[in-house]
Write a protein that holds these residues in place. Structure first.
Motif, PDB file in Angstrom:
ATOM      1  N   GLN A  94       0.868  -1.179   0.000  1.00  0.00           N
ATOM      2  CA  GLN A  94       0.000   0.000   0.000  1.00  0.00           C
ATOM      3  C   GLN A  94       0.905   1.229   0.000  1.00  0.00           C
ATOM      4  O   GLN A  94       1.871   1.293   0.777  1.00  0.00           O
ATOM      5  N   ILE A  95       0.627   2.178  -0.896  1.00  0.00           N
ATOM      6  CA  ILE A  95       1.429   3.399  -0.970  1.00  0.00           C
ATOM      7  C   ILE A  95       0.544   4.560  -0.516  1.00  0.00           C
ATOM      8  O   ILE A  95      -0.570   4.723  -1.021  1.00  0.00           O
ATOM      9  N   ILE A  96       1.044   5.336   0.410  1.00  0.00           N
ATOM     10  CA  ILE A  96       0.264   6.479   0.893  1.00  0.00           C
ATOM     11  C   ILE A  96       1.050   7.766   0.665  1.00  0.00           C
ATOM     12  O   ILE A  96       2.227   7.870   1.026  1.00  0.00           O
ATOM     13  N   ASP A  97       0.374   8.723   0.032  1.00  0.00           N
ATOM     14  CA  ASP A  97       0.958  10.035  -0.268  1.00  0.00           C
ATOM     15  C   ASP A  97       0.387  11.018   0.757  1.00  0.00           C
ATOM     16  O   ASP A  97      -0.820  11.248   0.789  1.00  0.00           O
ATOM     17  N   VAL A  98       1.238  11.558   1.626  1.00  0.00           N
ATOM     18  CA  VAL A  98       0.735  12.443   2.681  1.00  0.00           C
ATOM     19  C   VAL A  98       0.853  13.927   2.317  1.00  0.00           C
ATOM     20  O   VAL A  98       0.735  14.794   3.167  1.00  0.00           O
ATOM     21  N   ARG A  99       1.083  14.203   1.006  1.00  0.00           N
ATOM     22  CA  ARG A  99       1.112  15.598   0.571  1.00  0.00           C
ATOM     23  C   ARG A  99      -0.322  16.115   0.420  1.00  0.00           C
ATOM     24  O   ARG A  99      -1.281  15.348   0.438  1.00  0.00           O
ATOM     25  N   GLU A 100      -0.451  17.422   0.235  1.00  0.00           N
ATOM     26  CA  GLU A 100      -1.760  17.987  -0.101  1.00  0.00           C
ATOM     27  C   GLU A 100      -2.120  17.489  -1.498  1.00  0.00           C
ATOM     28  O   GLU A 100      -1.236  17.216  -2.325  1.00  0.00           O
ATOM     29  N   SER A 101      -3.427  17.424  -1.794  1.00  0.00           N
ATOM     30  CA  SER A 101      -3.853  16.762  -3.037  1.00  0.00           C
ATOM     31  C   SER A 101      -3.338  17.454  -4.301  1.00  0.00           C
ATOM     32  O   SER A 101      -3.157  16.820  -5.327  1.00  0.00           O
ATOM     33  N   MET A 122      -6.844   6.830   9.945  1.00  0.00           N
ATOM     34  CA  MET A 122      -5.992   5.675  10.256  1.00  0.00           C
ATOM     35  C   MET A 122      -6.613   4.352   9.827  1.00  0.00           C
ATOM     36  O   MET A 122      -5.905   3.404   9.499  1.00  0.00           O
ATOM     37  N   GLY A 123      -7.948   4.317   9.800  1.00  0.00           N
ATOM     38  CA  GLY A 123      -8.653   3.091   9.416  1.00  0.00           C
ATOM     39  C   GLY A 123      -8.385   2.680   7.974  1.00  0.00           C
ATOM     40  O   GLY A 123      -8.576   1.516   7.604  1.00  0.00           O
ATOM     41  N   LYS A 124      -7.939   3.631   7.156  1.00  0.00           N
ATOM     42  CA  LYS A 124      -7.699   3.332   5.731  1.00  0.00           C
ATOM     43  C   LYS A 124      -6.309   2.735   5.500  1.00  0.00           C
ATOM     44  O   LYS A 124      -5.982   2.335   4.391  1.00  0.00           O
ATOM     45  N   ILE A 125      -5.482   2.732   6.538  1.00  0.00           N
ATOM     46  CA  ILE A 125      -4.094   2.293   6.369  1.00  0.00           C
ATOM     47  C   ILE A 125      -3.986   0.806   6.725  1.00  0.00           C
ATOM     48  O   ILE A 125      -4.408   0.381   7.806  1.00  0.00           O
ATOM     49  N   ALA A 126      -3.427   0.046   5.784  1.00  0.00           N
ATOM     50  CA  ALA A 126      -3.360  -1.418   5.941  1.00  0.00           C
ATOM     51  C   ALA A 126      -2.441  -1.815   7.090  1.00  0.00           C
ATOM     52  O   ALA A 126      -1.468  -1.124   7.391  1.00  0.00           O
ATOM     53  N   LYS A 127      -2.775  -2.947   7.720  1.00  0.00           N
ATOM     54  CA  LYS A 127      -1.895  -3.484   8.772  1.00  0.00           C
ATOM     55  C   LYS A 127      -1.337  -4.838   8.376  1.00  0.00           C
ATOM     56  O   LYS A 127      -0.466  -5.375   9.056  1.00  0.00           O
ATOM     57  N   ASP A 128      -1.862  -5.405   7.267  1.00  0.00           N
ATOM     58  CA  ASP A 128      -1.493  -6.776   6.891  1.00  0.00           C
ATOM     59  C   ASP A 128      -0.476  -6.823   5.749  1.00  0.00           C
ATOM     60  O   ASP A 128      -0.210  -7.874   5.190  1.00  0.00           O
ATOM     61  N   LYS A 129       0.070  -5.672   5.357  1.00  0.00           N
ATOM     62  CA  LYS A 129       1.128  -5.664   4.321  1.00  0.00           C
ATOM     63  C   LYS A 129       2.011  -4.450   4.532  1.00  0.00           C
ATOM     64  O   LYS A 129       1.705  -3.594   5.372  1.00  0.00           O
ATOM     65  N   LYS A 130       3.101  -4.412   3.764  1.00  0.00           N
ATOM     66  CA  LYS A 130       4.012  -3.279   3.902  1.00  0.00           C
ATOM     67  C   LYS A 130       3.336  -2.012   3.362  1.00  0.00           C
ATOM     68  O   LYS A 130       2.735  -2.037   2.280  1.00  0.00           O
ATOM     69  N   VAL A 131       3.462  -0.943   4.116  1.00  0.00           N
ATOM     70  CA  VAL A 131       2.888   0.336   3.702  1.00  0.00           C
ATOM     71  C   VAL A 131       4.040   1.331   3.513  1.00  0.00           C
ATOM     72  O   VAL A 131       4.838   1.543   4.424  1.00  0.00           O
ATOM     73  N   ILE A 132       4.103   1.883   2.285  1.00  0.00           N
ATOM     74  CA  ILE A 132       5.153   2.868   1.989  1.00  0.00           C
ATOM     75  C   ILE A 132       4.517   4.255   2.091  1.00  0.00           C
ATOM     76  O   ILE A 132       3.521   4.526   1.434  1.00  0.00           O
ATOM     77  N   ILE A 133       5.090   5.106   2.910  1.00  0.00           N
ATOM     78  CA  ILE A 133       4.543   6.454   3.056  1.00  0.00           C
ATOM     79  C   ILE A 133       5.502   7.440   2.414  1.00  0.00           C
ATOM     80  O   ILE A 133       6.719   7.375   2.650  1.00  0.00           O
ATOM     81  N   HIS A 134       4.954   8.297   1.561  1.00  0.00           N
ATOM     82  CA  HIS A 134       5.836   9.281   0.926  1.00  0.00           C
ATOM     83  C   HIS A 134       5.206  10.660   0.939  1.00  0.00           C
ATOM     84  O   HIS A 134       3.999  10.821   1.093  1.00  0.00           O
ATOM     85  N   CYS A 135       6.086  11.667   0.794  1.00  0.00           N
ATOM     86  CA  CYS A 135       5.630  13.046   0.580  1.00  0.00           C
ATOM     87  C   CYS A 135       6.536  13.614  -0.504  1.00  0.00           C
ATOM     88  O   CYS A 135       6.986  12.874  -1.382  1.00  0.00           O
ATOM     89  N   GLN A 136       6.798  14.909  -0.458  1.00  0.00           N
ATOM     90  CA  GLN A 136       7.621  15.501  -1.513  1.00  0.00           C
ATOM     91  C   GLN A 136       9.106  15.181  -1.309  1.00  0.00           C
ATOM     92  O   GLN A 136       9.781  14.748  -2.227  1.00  0.00           O
ATOM     93  N   HIS A 137       9.605  15.403  -0.075  1.00  0.00           N
ATOM     94  CA  HIS A 137      11.044  15.260   0.178  1.00  0.00           C
ATOM     95  C   HIS A 137      11.367  14.280   1.305  1.00  0.00           C
ATOM     96  O   HIS A 137      12.530  14.132   1.668  1.00  0.00           O
ATOM     97  N   GLY A 138      10.358  13.643   1.889  1.00  0.00           N
ATOM     98  CA  GLY A 138      10.642  12.625   2.907  1.00  0.00           C
ATOM     99  C   GLY A 138      10.605  13.116   4.340  1.00  0.00           C
ATOM    100  O   GLY A 138      10.982  12.374   5.244  1.00  0.00           O
ATOM    101  N   VAL A 139      10.162  14.352   4.558  1.00  0.00           N
ATOM    102  CA  VAL A 139      10.122  14.862   5.930  1.00  0.00           C
ATOM    103  C   VAL A 139       8.713  14.730   6.530  1.00  0.00           C
ATOM    104  O   VAL A 139       8.540  14.198   7.625  1.00  0.00           O
ATOM    105  N   ARG A 140       7.705  15.175   5.783  1.00  0.00           N
ATOM    106  CA  ARG A 140       6.333  15.025   6.302  1.00  0.00           C
ATOM    107  C   ARG A 140       5.974  13.555   6.496  1.00  0.00           C
ATOM    108  O   ARG A 140       5.305  13.180   7.464  1.00  0.00           O
ATOM    109  N   SER A 141       6.451  12.710   5.570  1.00  0.00           N
ATOM    110  CA  SER A 141       6.152  11.277   5.692  1.00  0.00           C
ATOM    111  C   SER A 141       6.779  10.716   6.967  1.00  0.00           C
ATOM    112  O   SER A 141       6.223   9.832   7.614  1.00  0.00           O
ATOM    113  N   MET A 142       7.934  11.299   7.347  1.00  0.00           N
ATOM    114  CA  MET A 142       8.595  10.870   8.583  1.00  0.00           C
ATOM    115  C   MET A 142       7.710  11.223   9.786  1.00  0.00           C
ATOM    116  O   MET A 142       7.547  10.422  10.705  1.00  0.00           O
TER     117      MET A 142
END
Lengths: 78, 363
Positions: free
Chosen positions: B287-294, B317-337
């Motif tokens: 599952q890939i999650i983009d935490v930037r503004e749309s 939080m309910g939309k985020i999977a718990k049964d597989k690897k979830v990759i979280i990204h933003c523009q430069h890797g700080v907000r995702s952190m």
């Protein structure tokens, strides 16, 4: 082909010399870097850019005989 | 206009066709900011003040130490323990009373950089670490100011002019910061005292050429100098639009330069590089999650990312999977952190931060 290599800054320390003439059969800058990293393991800890004949190039750049290749690391100090 | 005392003072400039009274007035009208009053900053400040640059800003949070006196030639034994920007101002005002010196005894930060840079015409980089070098570059891109760059290592130096007339920026030369701790600075490895004098003087020369619009500034060229062999190498650089865009799109309020330079690391956080992600995508369902503004670009279609802006993570939080690897990204890797930090506190243990953010996808 034969290349004229110039090593700058910490790269010169990692390979133990400032310049050398190298006869090698590689096609691209990437191939040359792979070769240099196998020869000098320490190089893999360094970030550097490559200039061929005084021009900064990307890793897919095709090398020619007698090219002058410089390995440029970033410097921190001021 | 220059008064009679100034005309006498600058007479050797006025004799030159390339400077003359008109050029000297340009120098007087110019405003130059020097970031760091260390080895490079000292000769830059000294020559720009002597040359009659009208307004000079100095920002440095550090204090003069006795080990600085081997190369930082503005300072004397009496300055030890005093802030460098303040000590430099005292000396420079003794040198030239016709120059306004603004000293700022603070650290350059993402909060103060833009406002400070906007008050000057040209910025000079005399810093000694990569976090500040990238901040200086990006703030120059954002404020649209030319940057006169210098950096040194033991017996070797680099000089260039960045962000000048649509030329390349520092990121076009070095898109990625080196690994934290892999490139030592002068205090860690030593430096020959005269080297920052040579490189800093070259920087001062570039500043003066830009102000006077004479000669060819080192834009699009990196000059490297080797003091041991007295050799120099000039390498042509080209502007990399992708790298300039990275700087243009940076929001300094949220960007963390220590994180970008790998100084700050969170051992409890899993990191994944773009290359590792590309490999992993072929092997397993993620599952890939983009935490930037749309509205934020670029979007990578292949990722089929679910967009949950950082501020809305708690209620989603309910939309985020718990049964597989979830990759979280933003523009430069700080907000995702920040997102991962919050989610891990809420029981998630399957999260990976995309190192460097989505802007690394094309690199």
């Amino acid at each position: 082909m034969t290349l004229e290599l110039k090593y700058l800054g910490m790269i010169a320390e990692a390979v133990g010399k400032q310049e050398e003439q190298l006869t090698i059969s590689v096609k691209t800058v990437e191939g040359l870097c792979d070769y240099l990293i196998t020869e000098h393991e320490q190089l893999k800890n360094h970030k550097f850019k490559i200039a061929v004949n005084h021009k900064l190039v990307e890793s897919n750049f095709l090398l020619n005989n007698n090219d002058e290749v410089a390995l440029l690391p970033p410097f921190a100090g001021g | 206009m220059l008064n009679d005392i100034e005309k006498y003072r600058y007479s050797r400039h006025l004799l030159l066709d390339e400077v003359g009274a008109h050029g000297q007035e340009k120098l007087k009208a110019a405003k130059v900011l020097v970031v760091g009053a260390g080895g490079l900053g000292c000769p830059v400040l000294q020559y720009l003040t002597a040359a009659g640059v009208g307004t000079i800003g100095i920002i440095d949070f550090d204090k003069v130490d006795e080990t600085n006196l081997q190369r930082q030639i503005l300072f004397t034994m009496n300055d030890v323990g005093i802030n460098k920007a303040i000590a430099a101002k005292v000396r420079l005002e003794q040198l030239n009373p016709y120059t306004d010196i603004n000293s700022i005894d603070q650290k350059l930060t993402t909060e103060n950089a833009l406002e400070l840079f906007s008050q000057y015409d040209i910025v000079v980089d005399g810093t000694d670490n990569f976090s500040t070098r990238y901040l200086v570059n990006d703030a120059c891109v954002l404020a649209n100011k030319p940057l006169v760059y210098g950096a040194i290592y033991k017996f070797e130096g680099q000089v260039s002019v960045f962000n000048y007339n649509n030329g390349p920026s520092y990121r076009c030369l070095f898109p990625e910061a080196p690994e934290a701790g892999s490139v030592p600075n002068c205090s860690e490895i030593g430096v020959i005292g005269v080297l920052p004098g040579i490189i800093g003087t070259q920087q001062a020369n570039e500043v003066i050429k830009i102000i006077l619009e004479i000669g060819k500034p080192l834009s699009g060229k990196l000059l490297t100098y080797d003091a041991l062999n007295a050799t120099q190498l000039i390498v042509n650089l080209t502007r990399n639009e992708k790298q300039v865009k990275i700087a243009q799109q940076i929001d300094l309020k949220t960007y963390d330069y220590d994180y970008f330079c790998g100084i700050k690391k969170d051992d409890t956080m899993n990191e994944i590089s773009v290359q590792e992600l590309k490999n992993l995508l072929e092997k397993e369902d993620l599952q890939i999650i983009d935490v930037r503004e749309s509205h934020e670009m670029p979007k990578v279609e292949a990722l089929k990312a679910l967009n949950i802006p950082l501020q809305t993570i708690p209620q989603n939080m309910g939309k985020i999977a718990k049964d597989k690897k979830v990759i979280i990204h933003c523009q430069h890797g700080v907000r995702s952190m920040h997102a991962i930090d919050f989610l891990q506190q809420n029981g998630f243990d399957n999260l990976y931060n995309l190192t460097g953010g989505i802007v690394m996808w094309e690199n």
